[in-house]
Structures are given as structure tokens and as C-alpha cells.
Design a protein around this motif. Structure first.
Motif, mmCIF file in Angstrom:
data_model
loop_
_atom_site.group_PDB
_atom_site.id
_atom_site.type_symbol
_atom_site.label_atom_id
_atom_site.label_comp_id
_atom_site.label_asym_id
_atom_site.label_seq_id
_atom_site.Cartn_x
_atom_site.Cartn_y
_atom_site.Cartn_z
ATOM 1 N N LEU A 127 57.395 13.989 -0.426
ATOM 2 C CA LEU A 127 56.303 14.960 -0.600
ATOM 3 C C LEU A 127 54.931 14.302 -0.638
ATOM 4 C CD1 LEU A 127 55.804 17.959 -0.867
ATOM 5 C CD2 LEU A 127 56.181 17.772 -3.317
ATOM 6 N N GLU A 128 54.874 13.082 -1.159
ATOM 7 C CA GLU A 128 53.570 12.406 -1.233
ATOM 8 C C GLU A 128 52.966 12.329 0.180
ATOM 9 O OE1 GLU A 128 53.579 8.279 -2.335
ATOM 10 O OE2 GLU A 128 51.560 8.437 -3.154
ATOM 11 N N GLN A 129 53.811 12.004 1.138
ATOM 12 C CA GLN A 129 53.381 11.839 2.523
ATOM 13 C C GLN A 129 53.044 13.196 3.195
ATOM 14 O OE1 GLN A 129 56.726 9.929 4.314
ATOM 15 N NE2 GLN A 129 56.195 10.552 6.387
ATOM 16 N N PHE A 130 53.763 14.251 2.781
ATOM 17 C CA PHE A 130 53.644 15.511 3.520
ATOM 18 C C PHE A 130 52.779 16.584 2.851
ATOM 19 C CE2 PHE A 130 57.452 14.035 5.821
ATOM 20 C CZ PHE A 130 57.014 14.305 7.111
ATOM 21 N N ALA A 131 52.432 16.390 1.574
ATOM 22 C CA ALA A 131 51.759 17.480 0.853
ATOM 23 C C ALA A 131 50.487 17.945 1.574
ATOM 24 C CB ALA A 131 51.449 17.048 -0.577
ATOM 25 N N HIS A 132 49.603 17.009 1.933
ATOM 26 C CA HIS A 132 48.344 17.421 2.556
ATOM 27 C C HIS A 132 48.556 18.024 3.952
ATOM 28 C CE1 HIS A 132 46.246 15.533 -0.818
ATOM 29 N NE2 HIS A 132 45.309 16.412 -0.508
ATOM 30 N N PRO A 133 49.333 17.369 4.828
ATOM 31 C CA PRO A 133 49.567 17.992 6.137
ATOM 32 C C PRO A 133 50.175 19.394 6.028
ATOM 33 C CG PRO A 133 50.399 15.732 6.123
ATOM 34 C CD PRO A 133 49.901 16.018 4.747
ATOM 35 N N LEU A 134 51.068 19.589 5.067
ATOM 36 C CA LEU A 134 51.685 20.918 4.925
ATOM 37 C C LEU A 134 50.660 21.945 4.467
ATOM 38 C CD1 LEU A 134 55.163 20.125 3.312
ATOM 39 C CD2 LEU A 134 54.690 20.843 5.662
ATOM 40 N N ALA A 172 50.886 14.693 -5.643
ATOM 41 C CA ALA A 172 50.255 14.938 -4.337
ATOM 42 C C ALA A 172 50.229 16.443 -4.039
ATOM 43 C CB ALA A 172 51.020 14.196 -3.244
ATOM 44 N N ALA A 173 51.304 17.149 -4.392
ATOM 45 C CA ALA A 173 51.361 18.592 -4.126
ATOM 46 C C ALA A 173 50.281 19.315 -4.934
ATOM 47 C CB ALA A 173 52.745 19.129 -4.467
ATOM 48 N N ALA A 174 50.102 18.901 -6.189
ATOM 49 C CA ALA A 174 49.065 19.535 -7.019
ATOM 50 C C ALA A 174 47.690 19.266 -6.412
ATOM 51 C CB ALA A 174 49.149 18.999 -8.454
ATOM 52 N N GLN A 175 47.460 18.023 -5.991
ATOM 53 C CA GLN A 175 46.154 17.682 -5.391
ATOM 54 C C GLN A 175 45.907 18.455 -4.100
ATOM 55 O OE1 GLN A 175 46.165 13.467 -4.894
ATOM 56 N NE2 GLN A 175 45.983 13.116 -7.097
ATOM 57 N N ALA A 176 46.979 18.685 -3.356
ATOM 58 C CA ALA A 176 46.815 19.389 -2.069
ATOM 59 C C ALA A 176 46.667 20.895 -2.264
ATOM 60 C CB ALA A 176 48.016 19.084 -1.171
#
Ligand code: SAM
Ligand code: SF4
Length: 356
Positions: A127-134, A172-176
Motif C-alpha cells: 500500500l505504501e507504493q500504491f496509495a497515492h497512485p490509487l 501512506a493511505a491516510a496521507q493520500a
């Protein structure tokens, strides 16, 4: 009873038309009067973990690549679903983050007219890698599965994963902005049941909902549990009592609403977040069930645990049109059982293929 005025009708009609309705078309209502507004899609049966309640250590017999629905096929099903009133989609699996080019799929599904919410359930490892792109692609929010905060227990439960990756994924999900963030915890007696107060404490400082889920004895799951050393079923009532004993009385909260029905929600006094309890076994939420499922190999199923299904892949691959897919969705809805069966039954299929 007074008929609604034209002024109140018009916005409703506009919203229906924007979802692709034709005049005279109706939403999907099942044989027990429940309106279907939610489709859960397993976009792969593959997984990078082997959770002991879900898969055997060697994995399951994976589907051949051609058996999995393509992005085009998934989009066609979602368009048909939206055209009959389904407004929420959840991508799950298997592990959805290992499906190649996932952000591209998300972009396509998020822009289907009528889809108001596109969500994802993930084990969080990538998820760290994908949170922002998603988030950029149009994903609304995510649920992350996390059964323990103890790194060694985490490895024992998932067999392959590292806790720190999931914790970084949550940040990362929270930040995104993939919020409100939900954490899913399957409670297993003798494994993580005594840790539930610590897991519940994740909701103290952060606006996270920690959801405690009763273990469901699907056929595959029973085999996995047997092969990995037993754990016991723990009813939500017991989990809730454990949390109360540590954190005091829990304040009851309203449910998230029609589209997100099953969790009974509470809050620890003055916590920033909330707790949810999903008791599929001790307190089935069938009465409020508003969902259909699309399996990784293209079967629309009426229920996770039983009921009938329709092979939508066969319809798609024989050139089926949108009205045929809409008719298939309606047919499956009519196969939904009023309540799922006996608590001791052996339920067919694997959670990772049907989409948990
Ligand atoms: N791989 C993703 C994940 O773990 O979040 C998505 C698929 S997984 C099958 C979806 C959810 O089903 C997870 O929250 C998992 O904990 C839950 N699950 C899997 N097997 C289960 C079982 N036998 N009983 C209850 N929940 C289960
Ligand atoms: Fe994979 Fe999710 Fe099943 Fe765990 S629960 S094995 S992460 S599909």
C-alpha cells in the motif's frame, strides 16, 4: 398519501438518467425486498500472503490467466451494474494490489457514470507504493486487513508478511486521503483474541475504524485452520466485552449508512476513531444485505456463503450486450437466500477467489 411534486421528482430522475437508466428501468430488488446497490469484485485470486484462516501454506490452485476477467470485461460489468442502480464497488481478491496496472483499472471504473464510491480491501503490504497512485486514479478509500500488532504473530498468521510494511501502508493511505480508513481484524481464539484491546486502541488517536470480524468457516478456511494448528471461533460479544473491560463503556454510533451496512459501530470514550463489529456468524446481517459478488473467474454470486450464481464471463465472451448483463445481475439477485445457512455448514469455495 400525496404524490410527490414534479419539482421533487426531477432531480431524482436526473440522477437516475446520469446512471444510464432508461425510462421504465428499475433498480435491482431481490426476492425479499432488498435493494442491491453494492458489487464486490475479486480482481485476482492470487495473493502474496497465506493467512491461516484463508489459504493453505502452498496457496490454492490458481486460476489460469485467461480465466480472469480483463479490464475491459470488468468495466463492462460495472457499467451494466451502474445502469441498474449499483453505486458502490469494492475491489478485493486475492490481493488486489498485485493485479498489474491496477491504477489504470481504477481510473476506468471510477469514471463509470453512477459509480459514487470505489473502494478496496487489501492486506496492505504494497500500500505504501500504491496509495497515492490509487487516490489520484479516483479510489475513494481503503480497508486494510491487520490481525495483530506483534511482528512475530503477524508472520505466524500471514505466513509470509512483515508487519512494518502494513503499518507504513496505513500511514501512506491516510496521507493520500484514502479515508475514512478501516482496519479489518479477524479474531481468532488462542491467537489474537487477547490482543483486541490493543488493536482497538488504534482508534484512540487516529480517525480510523477498527472492525472486528468473526471467523467464517468456508471449506478452504477450515482446511487451512486445521493444517496450521487450531484456533477457536470467538463471537463478537466476547470481543466487545474484552474491549470494554480495558477501555470502559462503549458509545453506540449510527451505522455508516445503507451502502456500508454490516458493522455495528461503537466508540471508546473520547476516541478520534471508532470500532466496528461484523458478526456474520453470530448475528448475520442478511436482512440488510445489499450486495452481489463477482468472482475472479467471472461468476456473479448472490451470497458469500451460499445461494446461486450466474456465469457472466460466458455472457461477456459470447458477445453479450449490456442488457444481457443487466438481466444476469437481476437473475442472481433473485437467487439471494433470505438468510445464509447453518453455522456449522461447509461453505463452498475459497474466500480469496470469491472475494472476502
Ligand atoms: N487480500 C485482501 C485482504 O486480505 O484484505 C483482500 C481479500 S481477503 C479474502 C478480504 C477479507 O476477508 C480480509 O479482511 C480477510 O481478513 C477476510 N477473511 C479471509 N478469510 C476469512 C475467514 N475465513 N473468515 C473471516 N474473514 C476472512
Ligand atoms: Fe491473501 Fe487476503 Fe487471504 Fe490473507 S486474507 S491470504 S491477504 S487473500
Amino acid at each position: 398519501m400525496r404524490a410527490p411534486s414534479e419539482a421533487t421528482c426531477r432531480p431524482a430522475l436526473a440522477s437516475l438518467v446520469s446512471r444510464g437508466y432508461l425510462p421504465g428501468q428499475e433498480q435491482i430488488i431481490d426476492g425479499f425486498g432488498r435493494t442491491v446497490t453494492y458489487l464486490r469484485i475479486a480482481i485476482t485470486d492470487l495473493c502474496n500472503l497465506r493467512c491461516i484462516y484463508c489459504m493453505p501454506p502452498e496457496g490454492i490452485s490458481w486460476l489460469p490467466r485467461e480465466a480472469i476477467l480483463s479490464f475491459e470485461e470488468l468495466e463492462t460489468v460495472v457499467e451494466a451494474a451502474a445502469a441498474c442502480g449499483i453505486s458502490k464497488i469494492r475491489l478485493t481478491g486475492g490481493e488486489p494490489l498485485i493485479r498489474k496496472n491496477l491504477p489504470r483499472l481504477v481510473e476506468r471504473l471510477a469514471t463509470v457514470p453512477g459509480i459514487e464510491e470505489l473502494t478496496l480491501t487489501t492486506n496492505g503490504v504494497y500500500l505504501e507504493q500504491f496509495a497515492h497512485p490509487l487516490a489520484q486514479a479516483g479510489m475513494s478509500r481503503v480497508n486494510v486487513s491487520l490481525d495483530t500488532l506483534d511482528p512475530r504473530k503477524f508472520r505466524r498468521i500471514t505466513r509470509l508478511g512483515r508487519l512494518e510494511d502494513v503499518l507504513r501502508g496505513l500511514d501512506a493511505a491516510a496521507q493520500a486521503g484514502l479515508t475514512p480508513l478501516k482496519v479489518n481484524t479477524v479474531v481468532m481464539g488462542g491467537l489474537n483474541d487477547e490482543e483486541v484491546p490493543e488493536l482497538a486502541a488504534l482508534s484512540l488517536e487516529r480517525p480510523v475504524e477498527v472492525r472486528f470480524i468473526e471467523y467464517m468457516p468456508l471449506e478452504e478456511a477450515k482446511g487451512c485452520a486445521r493444517s496450521s494448528g487450531a484456533f477457536n471461533f470467538v463471537a463478537n460479544e466476547v470481543t466487545r466485552a474484552r474491549i470494554k473491560a480495558r477501555w470502559g463503556p462503549l458509545e453506540a454510533l449510527p451505522s455508516w449508512g445503507e451502502r456500508d451496512g454490516p458493522a455495528t459501530r461503537f466508540r471508546i470514550a473520547s476516541a478520534a476513531g471508532s470500532l466496528g463489529f461484523i458478526g456474520a456468524m453470530s448475528a448475520p446481517f442478511c436482512q440488510r444485505c445489499n450486495r452481489l459478488r463477482l468472482t475472479a473467474d467471472g461468476e456473479i454470486r448472490s451470497c458469500l456463503l451460499e445461494g446461486g450464481s450466474v456465469d457472466v464471463k460466458a455472457i461477456l465472451r459470447s458477445g453479450g450486450s449490456r442488457p444481457e448483463i443487466m438481466a444476469a445481475l437481476r437473475r442472481v439477485a433473485m437467487l439471494k437466500p433470505e438468510v445464509h445457512g447453518s453455522l456449522t455448514g461447509a461453505y463452498r469455495g475459497s474466500m480469496s477467489r470469491i472475494g472476502g
